[in-house]
Design a protein around this motif. Structure first.
Motif, short mmCIF file in Angstrom:
data_model
loop_
_atom_site.label_atom_id
_atom_site.label_comp_id
_atom_site.label_asym_id
_atom_site.label_seq_id
_atom_site.Cartn_x
_atom_site.Cartn_y
_atom_site.Cartn_z
N ALA A 1 0.83 -1.21 0.00
CA ALA A 1 0.00 0.00 0.00
C ALA A 1 0.86 1.25 0.00
O ALA A 1 0.57 2.22 -0.71
N LEU A 2 1.93 1.25 0.80
CA LEU A 2 2.84 2.39 0.83
C LEU A 2 3.51 2.62 -0.52
O LEU A 2 3.65 3.76 -0.97
N VAL A 3 3.93 1.54 -1.17
CA VAL A 3 4.59 1.66 -2.47
C VAL A 3 3.68 2.36 -3.47
O VAL A 3 4.10 3.27 -4.20
N ALA B 1 -8.21 2.00 -7.23
CA ALA B 1 -7.39 1.30 -6.23
C ALA B 1 -7.53 -0.20 -6.32
O ALA B 1 -6.53 -0.94 -6.38
N ASN B 2 -8.76 -0.70 -6.32
CA ASN B 2 -8.97 -2.15 -6.34
C ASN B 2 -8.46 -2.77 -7.63
O ASN B 2 -7.80 -3.82 -7.63
N SER C 1 -5.29 -8.36 -2.17
CA SER C 1 -6.50 -7.56 -1.99
C SER C 1 -6.59 -6.87 -0.62
O SER C 1 -7.19 -5.79 -0.52
N PRO C 2 -5.98 -7.44 0.47
CA PRO C 2 -5.99 -6.71 1.74
C PRO C 2 -5.24 -5.37 1.70
O PRO C 2 -5.35 -4.58 2.64
N THR C 3 -4.50 -5.13 0.62
CA THR C 3 -3.76 -3.88 0.48
C THR C 3 -4.66 -2.69 0.17
O THR C 3 -4.31 -1.54 0.46
N VAL C 4 -5.84 -2.94 -0.40
CA VAL C 4 -6.69 -1.86 -0.92
C VAL C 4 -7.13 -0.90 0.18
O VAL C 4 -7.03 0.32 0.03
N ARG C 5 -7.62 -1.43 1.30
CA ARG C 5 -8.14 -0.55 2.35
C ARG C 5 -7.06 0.38 2.92
O ARG C 5 -7.29 1.60 2.99
N LEU D 1 -4.43 1.39 1.52
CA LEU D 1 -4.05 2.32 0.45
C LEU D 1 -5.01 3.51 0.42
O LEU D 1 -4.59 4.67 0.36
N LEU D 2 -6.32 3.24 0.46
CA LEU D 2 -7.31 4.32 0.43
C LEU D 2 -7.18 5.22 1.66
O LEU D 2 -7.36 6.44 1.57
N LEU D 3 -6.87 4.62 2.80
CA LEU D 3 -6.71 5.41 4.02
C LEU D 3 -5.45 6.27 3.98
O LEU D 3 -5.40 7.34 4.59
N LEU D 4 -4.43 5.81 3.26
CA LEU D 4 -3.17 6.55 3.18
C LEU D 4 -3.24 7.75 2.23
O LEU D 4 -2.48 8.72 2.39
N LEU D 5 -4.12 7.70 1.25
CA LEU D 5 -4.10 8.71 0.17
C LEU D 5 -4.26 10.15 0.64
O LEU D 5 -3.52 11.03 0.19
N PRO D 6 -5.21 10.47 1.54
CA PRO D 6 -5.34 11.89 1.95
C PRO D 6 -4.07 12.44 2.58
O PRO D 6 -3.65 13.56 2.27
N GLY D 7 -3.46 11.66 3.47
CA GLY D 7 -2.23 12.12 4.11
C GLY D 7 -1.07 12.20 3.15
O GLY D 7 -0.22 13.10 3.23
#
Length: 505
Positions: A259-261, A319-320, A332-336, A338-344
């Motif tokens: 997700a970070l990548v 994202a998905n 697939s567990p990476t998606v959530r 990732l979405l939480l990281l985007l605003p920050g």
């Protein structure tokens, strides 16, 4: 001057884009070769390396670029600065490598981690030395204004890592093979960088003692505060990984690292701007051109927000599709997260160029306070949320801390003496982003195929976004005209006609 600055920036940006594309190709292969568990170990090792390199490099990369770019009237100033930093870098890298060797030699790596980590730490010792050499040589070239020669080496380094690292992993050396690939890539490119650099320097003065009047204390003071600043900044994207592995295990860490990548793809332009602005703004600060600095940074901040917001909206909508195609369905567990990281991640992207200008002036104390507030927040939130919510908790904690960076650093910039948001046009940009989001999310929702969605949505979304940007005056006519002048004929003529049509309808 502006043309020279533009060309130098394009060299950095071009290298960033190319290495990003290479990374897009290398990463999914690497993930599939390692699997989520070993990829988690690899992410953990890279975080250890990242923190170690902050201490080993000790701000030398930034210091070399800043002080070489100032090119003072002292005789052989450039050679003395580079030689001074070269000696300090060699001593610090040797010390750090020696400590890693001792750590493995006495079996501490096996005791705290597992048997594989023993060889990892031996390889990390070699990687520290090779990376330090490359960092010093690259810093010297950039300080001299030779980005057109230093940045192609970054591309070569990525290519060599892909060749060596993936080959070693494929034949069964796993994480150790990838680390060996990093070592060979860094060694080869650092040798080439030094060969280029020494063509422009009088090596006689590089390898002799600096004169008594040389301002060692000023350089070391800058480096000391740079270590603190860089350490706090880097902690924002290493603390979560370092806490996740012992709390949630390697597999969950692998998902989070993925997700970070993806989220950090948003940083390729801000990183290029940040890298360029430190030494270019240092030149302007030394000539006391404060109004020019404010004008440049306020425009850069607006352009940066406009571009990164587009990428954020597109990535959120896809994202998905992107994660399942890029990493495979198992991720697939990476998606959530990732979405939480985007605003920050968006907020951190805006902050990066802003604090580079303050760093270029040398006002590090206030930057440390601003970054330190975000770093402490990050540590506390991760300690609180990871045990409760795992990788989602880490994503929320990190996103909040990332986002706080832009707030803290805008305040810091104003105290330093420039305003990075004086020409932001925020309401117009938000309107363009919201309107484009309706189109981008709408198209994405009606396309069932991931491959088709990834092919169709980005170009349509980009066109809609550009049309709205021009139509609602996010960019002025002078800025559009300046951009068009840099395009080759006959593209510039077609672009001007396109803009006129949009503005008149």
């Amino acid at each position: 001057m502006q043309t020279s600055l533009f060309r130098r920036f394009i060299s950095i940006l071009g290298a960033k884009i190319t290495t990003l594309l290479l990374g897009l190709f290398i990463t999914p292969i690497l993930v599939r070769l390692l699997g989520s568990s070993l990829y988690g170990d690899y992410a953990f090792i890279l975080s250890i390396l990242g923190i170690t390199m902050i201490l080993a490099n000790a701000g030398i990369f930034d210091g070399a670029r800043k002080y070489i770019a100032e090119d003072r009237e002292d005789s052989n100033w450039v050679e003395h600065v580079f030689g001074f930093y070269l000696r300090v870098a060699a001593q610090l890298a040797a010390l750090a490598a020696f400590l890693f060797i001792l750590f493995s030699w006495f079996g501490l790596s096996d005791r705290f981690f597992n048997s594989n980590f023993s060889i990892y730490f031996y390889l990390l010792a070699a990687l520290i030395i090779s990376r330090q050499a490359y960092s010093v040589a690259r810093g010297g070239l950039m300080g001299l204004g030779f980005e057109d020669q230093s940045e192609p080496l970054s591309i070569l380094k990525k290519v060599l890592f892909g060749i060596f690292g993936l080959s070693f992993a494929y034949i069964g050396y796993d994480v150790a093979g990838i680390l060996l690939g990093h070592i060979l890539a860094s060694l080869i490119t650092s040798l080439l960088a030094f060969m280029i650099l020494f063509r422009h320097l009088n090596t006689r003065y590089v390898f002799t003692r600096v004169p008594a009047k040389f301002p060692k204390k000023s350089l070391l003071s800058f480096n000391f505060f740079s270590i603190i600043l860089i350490f706090m900044t880097s902690s924002l994207y290493h603390v979560d990984i370092l806490l996740l592995r012992p709390i949630t295990g390697s597999e969950a860490t692998g998902y989070y690292r993925a997700a970070l990548v993806v989220a950090e793809f948003l940083w390729f332009v801000p990183n290029a701007i940040q890298m360029f602005l430190l030494h270019s703004s240092s030149e302007l600060w030394s000539k006391n051109k404060i109004s020019e600095i404010t004008n440049i940074v306020s425009k850069v901040t607006r352009y940066n927000l406009l571009l990164v917001l587009l990428f954020s909206v597109g990535l959120a909508a896809l994202a998905n599709d992107f994660v399942t195609v890029y990493f495979g369905p198992d991720f697939s567990p990476t998606v959530r997260p990732l979405l939480l990281l985007l605003p920050g991640t968006l907020g951190f992207a805006l902050a990066r160029p802003i604090f580079a200008v303050g760093q270029g002036k040398g006002e590090l104390r206030i930057l440390i306070l601003a970054t330190g507030a975000a770093a402490v927040m990050n540590l506390c939130l991760n300690l609180l949320l990871i045990p409760l919510y795992g990788i989602s908790g880490a994503a929320v904690a990190t996103s909040i801390s990332y986002g706080s960076m832009v707030v803290f650093h805008v305040i810091a910039a104003r105290k330093i003496g420039f305003d990075p948001v004086s020409d932001l046009r925020l309401s117009k940009i938000v309107f363009v982003a919201l309107t484009s989001s309706i189109v981008i999310f709408g198209i994405s929702s009606i396309i069932s195929s991931s491959y088709l969605s990834l092919s169709i949505v980005p170009p349509i979304g980009f066109i809609v976004y550009i049309i709205l940007t021009v139509k609602f005056g996010v960019l002025s006519s002078e800025e559009i005209d300046d951009f068009a002048q840099r395009l080759p004929n006959p593209i510039d003529e077609h672009f001007r006609r396109f803009v006129v049509v949009l503005q008149n309808h």
